[in-house]
Motif scaffolding. Sequence first.
Motif, PDB file in Angstrom:
ATOM      1  N   LYS A  17       0.840  -1.199   0.000  1.00 29.06           N
ATOM      2  CA  LYS A  17       0.000   0.000   0.000  1.00 29.06           C
ATOM      3  C   LYS A  17       0.883   1.261   0.000  1.00 29.06           C
ATOM      4  O   LYS A  17       0.626   2.216  -0.734  1.00 29.06           O
ATOM      5  N   VAL A  18       1.925   1.224   0.819  1.00 29.57           N
ATOM      6  CA  VAL A  18       2.849   2.362   0.904  1.00 29.57           C
ATOM      7  C   VAL A  18       3.495   2.608  -0.458  1.00 29.57           C
ATOM      8  O   VAL A  18       3.562   3.742  -0.950  1.00 29.57           O
ATOM      9  N   VAL A  19       3.969   1.522  -1.073  1.00 28.64           N
ATOM     10  CA  VAL A  19       4.623   1.626  -2.382  1.00 28.64           C
ATOM     11  C   VAL A  19       3.644   2.196  -3.406  1.00 28.64           C
ATOM     12  O   VAL A  19       3.991   3.080  -4.191  1.00 28.64           O
ATOM     13  N   GLN A  20       2.405   1.730  -3.368  1.00 30.00           N
ATOM     14  CA  GLN A  20       1.402   2.217  -4.323  1.00 30.00           C
ATOM     15  C   GLN A  20       1.139   3.711  -4.140  1.00 30.00           C
ATOM     16  O   GLN A  20       1.015   4.444  -5.117  1.00 30.00           O
ATOM     17  N   GLU A  21       1.092   4.150  -2.899  1.00 27.45           N
ATOM     18  CA  GLU A  21       0.864   5.591  -2.656  1.00 27.45           C
ATOM     19  C   GLU A  21       1.988   6.430  -3.250  1.00 27.45           C
ATOM     20  O   GLU A  21       1.750   7.480  -3.861  1.00 27.45           O
ATOM     21  N   ALA A  22       3.220   5.941  -3.095  1.00 30.44           N
ATOM     22  CA  ALA A  22       4.374   6.668  -3.657  1.00 30.44           C
ATOM     23  C   ALA A  22       4.310   6.649  -5.184  1.00 30.44           C
ATOM     24  O   ALA A  22       4.524   7.679  -5.837  1.00 30.44           O
ATOM     25  N   VAL A  23       3.996   5.503  -5.745  1.00 33.38           N
ATOM     26  CA  VAL A  23       3.906   5.372  -7.209  1.00 33.38           C
ATOM     27  C   VAL A  23       2.814   6.292  -7.757  1.00 33.38           C
ATOM     28  O   VAL A  23       3.001   6.956  -8.780  1.00 33.38           O
ATOM     29  N   ALA A 136      11.331  -1.206  -4.337  1.00 34.91           N
ATOM     30  CA  ALA A 136       9.964  -1.604  -4.719  1.00 34.91           C
ATOM     31  C   ALA A 136       9.259  -0.483  -5.480  1.00 34.91           C
ATOM     32  O   ALA A 136       8.528  -0.741  -6.444  1.00 34.91           O
ATOM     33  N   VAL A 137       9.494   0.759  -5.086  1.00 34.46           N
ATOM     34  CA  VAL A 137       8.831   1.885  -5.770  1.00 34.46           C
ATOM     35  C   VAL A 137       9.335   1.997  -7.211  1.00 34.46           C
ATOM     36  O   VAL A 137       8.546   2.125  -8.147  1.00 34.46           O
ATOM     37  N   VAL A 138      10.647   1.905  -7.397  1.00 33.73           N
ATOM     38  CA  VAL A 138      11.197   2.037  -8.757  1.00 33.73           C
ATOM     39  C   VAL A 138      10.681   0.895  -9.633  1.00 33.73           C
ATOM     40  O   VAL A 138      10.296   1.096 -10.783  1.00 33.73           O
ATOM     41  N   ARG A 139      10.636  -0.290  -9.064  1.00 30.24           N
ATOM     42  CA  ARG A 139      10.142  -1.441  -9.842  1.00 30.24           C
ATOM     43  C   ARG A 139       8.664  -1.291 -10.182  1.00 30.24           C
ATOM     44  O   ARG A 139       8.250  -1.548 -11.311  1.00 30.24           O
ATOM     45  N   ALA A 140       7.880  -0.880  -9.201  1.00 32.76           N
ATOM     46  CA  ALA A 140       6.431  -0.766  -9.431  1.00 32.76           C
ATOM     47  C   ALA A 140       6.114   0.357 -10.420  1.00 32.76           C
ATOM     48  O   ALA A 140       5.197   0.241 -11.223  1.00 32.76           O
ATOM     49  N   LEU A 141       6.905   1.438 -10.378  1.00 32.62           N
ATOM     50  CA  LEU A 141       6.689   2.541 -11.321  1.00 32.62           C
ATOM     51  C   LEU A 141       7.069   2.106 -12.734  1.00 32.62           C
ATOM     52  O   LEU A 141       6.459   2.532 -13.711  1.00 32.62           O
ATOM     53  N   GLY A 142       8.088   1.243 -12.819  1.00 34.83           N
ATOM     54  CA  GLY A 142       8.534   0.751 -14.121  1.00 34.83           C
ATOM     55  C   GLY A 142       9.300   1.798 -14.915  1.00 34.83           C
ATOM     56  O   GLY A 142       9.522   1.649 -16.115  1.00 34.83           O
TER      57      GLY A 142
END
Length: 343
Positions: A17-23, A136-142
Amino acid sequence: MSETRIIDASDPAAQNKVVQEAVDLLEVGELVALPTETVYGLAADALNPDAVAKVFAVKERPEFDPLIVHVGSFEQVDEVAEVPDDIKEVVAKLMKAHWPGPLTLVLPKKDCVPDIVTSGLPSVAVRMSGHPVMKAVVRALGRPVAAPSANRFGRISPTSASAVEKELSGRIPAIVDGGACREGLESTIIRPEAGEKRPVLHILRAGPVTKEMLQRFGKIERPKRNRASEVPEAPGQLASHYAPVTPLRLLRDFSDFKPEEGKKYGLLSYCGAEKAGFIDGYDWAHVEQLSPGNGKLAEAAVRFFYVLRALDESGVDEIIAEPVSETGLGVAIMDKLRRASVR
Ligand code: AMP
Ligand code: MG
């Protein structure tokens, strides 16, 4: 911008959830402060020049000071950089040994990287953070993420979410609180180059990956020491940097300390040991120790910016800093102390 939200990342179960908020913020061209293993970074989508422009505005950073770009995989390096054939091997070895981790590589850039990221340079500085949240943020953002330290330009780098708050509260929408940074000093920056016999590694900024750790990959070239009058050897590596608001003086020799009447002095002590340091030489108004008792450079590195901030906030008129031994991590610490003492 009014309020800065603090997003708690201490619960591993809530990480997605945290990662998604940042993304979500990065995807709309917004900024978010994220923890890394070195210091907290102020993240923006590296391929969005408007988002990157906000980083410069928020940090009050001059545009001649280029940003480091974070990637989420080895393959993503090829999206932003053109690794020349003659250094492919050494670059691969360095990445394998030190990524994810506190090592930044300066490589020829690809056109997709906006000029504002690299200050118009033909090269780009690339790194892969080992911090689970940043990774995780960099990966999720792509997409690659530009992330300089989350402080105002020239000031003390933040190694905790509360330090980021002090620097940037009200200027950015959110800070992800991932606890204290493990390394505490900014990444080592190197520019690899082909050499006659072995590759040449130019160290542009000393950091947690030390000269001793890099020697096996090639011949080490260290830039000449900066003086205020000299052009910086790496862009942005200015003579005055990491400066507390309170004046700081790096003193080699305690006999050079001539206290002025009525002035309050704080001591930045290395290990606090009687023989080694200045601690018992004067009635200091405030003392902070980098490595209390034992003088371990790794501990000193982790505590460095935290301790500098504490002294800055202690209300003394001047900070006197003891030197640390200039080997391993001590090279980076002394480099920062020198820059902190230039006004
Ligand atoms: P930071 O403030 O920790 O993000 O570090 C940014 C620093 O990386 C800059 O101040 C430069 O010294 C260095 N840097 C970034 N890009 C380049 C580049 N293309 N060539 C050389 N140094 C760079
Ligand atoms: Mg910085």
